[in-house]
Enzyme design. Structure first.
Site, PDB file in Angstrom:
ATOM      1  N   HIS A 111       0.754  -1.081  -0.051  1.00 21.66           N
ATOM      2  CA  HIS A 111       0.047   0.135   0.132  1.00 21.66           C
ATOM      3  C   HIS A 111       1.132   1.233  -0.028  1.00 21.66           C
ATOM      4  O   HIS A 111       2.146   1.389   0.561  1.00 21.66           O
ATOM      5  CB  HIS A 111      -0.933  -0.134   1.157  1.00 21.66           C
TER       6      HIS A 111
ATOM      7  N   CYS B 191       0.707  -8.921  18.252  1.00 17.94           N
ATOM      8  CA  CYS B 191       1.008 -10.321  17.578  1.00 17.94           C
ATOM      9  C   CYS B 191       2.358 -10.561  17.319  1.00 17.94           C
ATOM     10  O   CYS B 191       3.352  -9.842  17.893  1.00 17.94           O
ATOM     11  CB  CYS B 191       0.226 -10.185  16.233  1.00 17.94           C
TER      12      CYS B 191
END
Length: 632
Positions: free
Chosen positions: A67, A170
């Site tokens: 992106h 995470c």
């Protein structure tokens, strides 16, 4: 604006031609140029790679989300590319690429919609729908339904003036950390609650919680796959879950956190995160092992395929002293066997340690893994070395945490690795290697001597495990055993495991072809895609069917896979590349034609069981299926 408004069918490529990361990104950018979404492909490509060079946008689960915001983007959009064979993208195997193009002044609404896509991709069933889609409109239809599903799941609740706080973290500290935070904040906003979520990202924690936040909080949620310091919460109760649960069930978790009704005792402002952490969860051994395996897998695949290619020149063609000697066979054997295979166990150990205690544990754990190779304790010894390296590093770092900051850099680079390497090395050399190598030799001799009924039973067990939960803990346990045997140069279990992964989608594909009256039109269309997915060893194609009808589908998958795996082991079929499906069978299997026959027999059995168990759809059910939101 809805997500579906940013994705058009013209910007969906179902069969990417590129064979690597750069070729695929070029292909996607060229499509954006053709569709007039960007004015200068070179400038936009530079913006994409500026982001990639910071850290790869591959987020796991076969997905990458490159992106960029750029002045050359005319309108915000998301272009989707799919490659069923998969490509290497930043060290990860990727099948789905979502390239996000946003103008330099992209609005908050646009960025919110883009984060919503990331959240959708955590849903295993949604990913599977994208993989089995046959037409561009199937992709847009799945996205529209997923968006509607999320809207319907938001319950009308009013918790105005209440305050949610939390921490997310995470394994990699990249995508899932922020997806979980976004899901919690969105769910809180829909209730009228204020929210502040600390994200323990790859670089450093952001949006750090304060004592005032804790004092004001009505609900606390900690979503993590790595150890997180929760000492700031003191005696307050909090919900403690894995990251994926926060992404998928944020609203339920807020309900649970509110039910704890924490008392309003005030925490002193002098308390902070440097206090000794309270252990809220046990160490997740399974998570650390899977982290090591994921980094090891490319070495296994490359090494296996290169060795298989070397054998194509002759069994002894890589030996300079043989009459069959061929320099290219020698090249493939050396790269695959002497280099690729030699690194498997050290990489496994190194990244188990890295999962436990970050980069400081990498050197001692990897050295321990190399000692496991040298000393003969192999795969199992490497796993133990990784845990010893990780936990000893964590303990040493903790014991030195009060040393002045001026010396912390020297300690992390020199002192900690030196001491922990000594601990791991001494344990491997003096204690573990001798008995573990004896155990390995026994196991290898036993497996090598398996014949008849014993081999058949092992093959059935491994393939059945592979097909049982398609990516869950049972599947992963079977895969780990296969990798351990692969590292020990025993290749028959790998063949049985691949049968277990290929049979479910292929069996379902056959069932949708030969028992059409028992499936909806959408299911029949999805079944056609399962032929390609099954042949490519992409088991996920079976997930939507198993999720919709688990009582019939899962037993059929397991039985067909188990029979195929039993035949494979019983016929002594070996496979020197544990991944790749039909693309590697011709060069990596010792009996490719017979092996394909085993896969077909298992698939046909699965097909027949499904056809026997499922009832034909009535006219009313057919009509209802076309009116309701389709599974596909």
């Amino acid at each position: 604006m809805k997500l579906e408004e940013l994705i058009t069918e013209d910007n969906i490529i179902l069969d990417l031609k590129g064979g690597n990361q750069e070729e695929v990104i070029d292909e996607l950018i060229e499509r954006l140029r053709e569709n007039n979404f960007i004015s200068d492909p070179l400038i936009f490509k530079e913006a994409i790679y500026k982001r990639e060079n910071e850290i790869s946008t591959a987020i796991g689960d076969g997905i990458a989300i490159p992106h960029a915001q750029s002045k050359v983007v005319k309108n915000p959009t998301i272009i989707i590319g799919r490659t069923l064979a998969g490509i290497n993208y930043g060290g990860e195997h990727v099948n789905l690429i979502f390239l996000i193009a946003a103008p330099e002044n992209a609005s908050e609404d646009h960025l919110t919609l883009l984060s919503k896509l990331s959240i959708f991709l955590i849903d295993e069933s949604f990913r599977a729908k994208l993989l089995i889609a046959r037409k561009q409109e199937d992709i847009t239809f799945a996205i529209k339904n997923q968006e509607k599903k999320q809207e319907n799941s938001v319950q009308a609740k009013s918790d105005t003036n209440k305050y949610l706080i939390g921490i997310t973290g995470c394994m990699t500290g990249i995508a899932h950390t922020y997806m979980a935070a976004e899901a919690l904040k969105t769910a809180a906003k829909n209730r009228g609650m204020r929210a502040k979520i600390q994200t323990n990202g790859a670089n450093s924690p952001e949006n750090i919680l304060t004592v005032e936040d804790v004092n004001q909080a009505n609900a606390i949620i900690v979503a993590h796959d790595v150890e997180i310091d929760t000492s700031i919460f003191k005696s307050k109760k909090f919900v403690d879950v894995p990251v994926k649960k926060a992404i998928n069930e944020a609203d339920k978790l807020i309900d649970l956190a509110l039910s704890y009704k924490n008392t309003k005792e005030q925490i002193s402002k002098k308390d902070n995160f440097s206090d000794k952490a309270k252990k809220s969860t046990k160490f997740n051994f399974y998570k650390h092992i899977m982290s090591g395996v994921s980094y090891m897998l490319p070495f296994v695949v490359v090494g296996g395929i290169f060795i298989a290619i070397s054998f194509m020149f002759g069994i002894y063609a890589s030996d300079p002293n043989s009459d069959q000697y061929n320099i290219f066979a020698h090249f493939f054997s050396q790269v695959g066997g002497e280099a690729g295979f030699a690194l498997m166990v050290p990489v496994l150990a190194g990244y188990i340690g890295y999962s436990i205690s970050s980069k400081q544990a990498l050197a001692p754990s990897m050295i321990g893994g190399m000692l496991a190779n040298i000393g003969g304790s192999g795969f199992l010894g490497g796993m133990i070395a990784g845990f010893i390296g990780g936990f000893s590093t964590k303990l040493i770092m903790k014991s030195m945490s009060k040393i002045p900051k001026n010396f912390q850099g020297l300690i992390s680079v020199l002192v900690v690795p030196l001491i922990s390497t000594f601990i791991v090395g001494a344990f491997m050399f003096f204690i573990l290697n001798t008995p573990m190598s004896m155990l390995n030799n026994f196991l290898e001799n036993w497996l090598s001597g398996l014949t008849g009924a014993n081999a058949v039973l092992l093959g059935a067990l491994l393939a059945g495990m592979m097909a049982s939960d398609m990516g869950g803990p049972i599947n992963k346990t079977g895969s780990a055993f296969g990798l351990a045997m692969f590292a020990a140069n025993i290749f028959e279990p790998s063949a049985a495991l691949m049968v277990g992964g290929m049979v479910p989608p292929l069996g379902i594909a056959l069932a949708t072809t030969f028992f059409k009256s028992k499936f909806t039109e959408q299911e029949r269309d999805a079944g056609k895609a399962c032929y390609v997915l099954g042949a490519s060893f992409i088991t996920e194609g079976a997930i939507p069917f198993a999720a919709a009808d688990p009582i019939r589908m899962i037993p059929a998958n397991i039985i067909g896979a188990a029979i195929g795996g039993a035949l494979s082991m019983g016929l002594n079929i070996s496979l020197r590349a544990p991944h790749g499906g039909i693309f590697v069978i011709p060069i990596a299997a010792n009996k490719p034609i017979i092996y394909i026959g085993c896969i077909l027999i298992g698939s046909i059995i699965t097909c027949l069981i499904i056809g026997f168990l499922k009832k034909p759809l009535t006219l009313e059910e057919q009509k209802a299926s076309s009116e309701q939101i389709s599974l596909f």
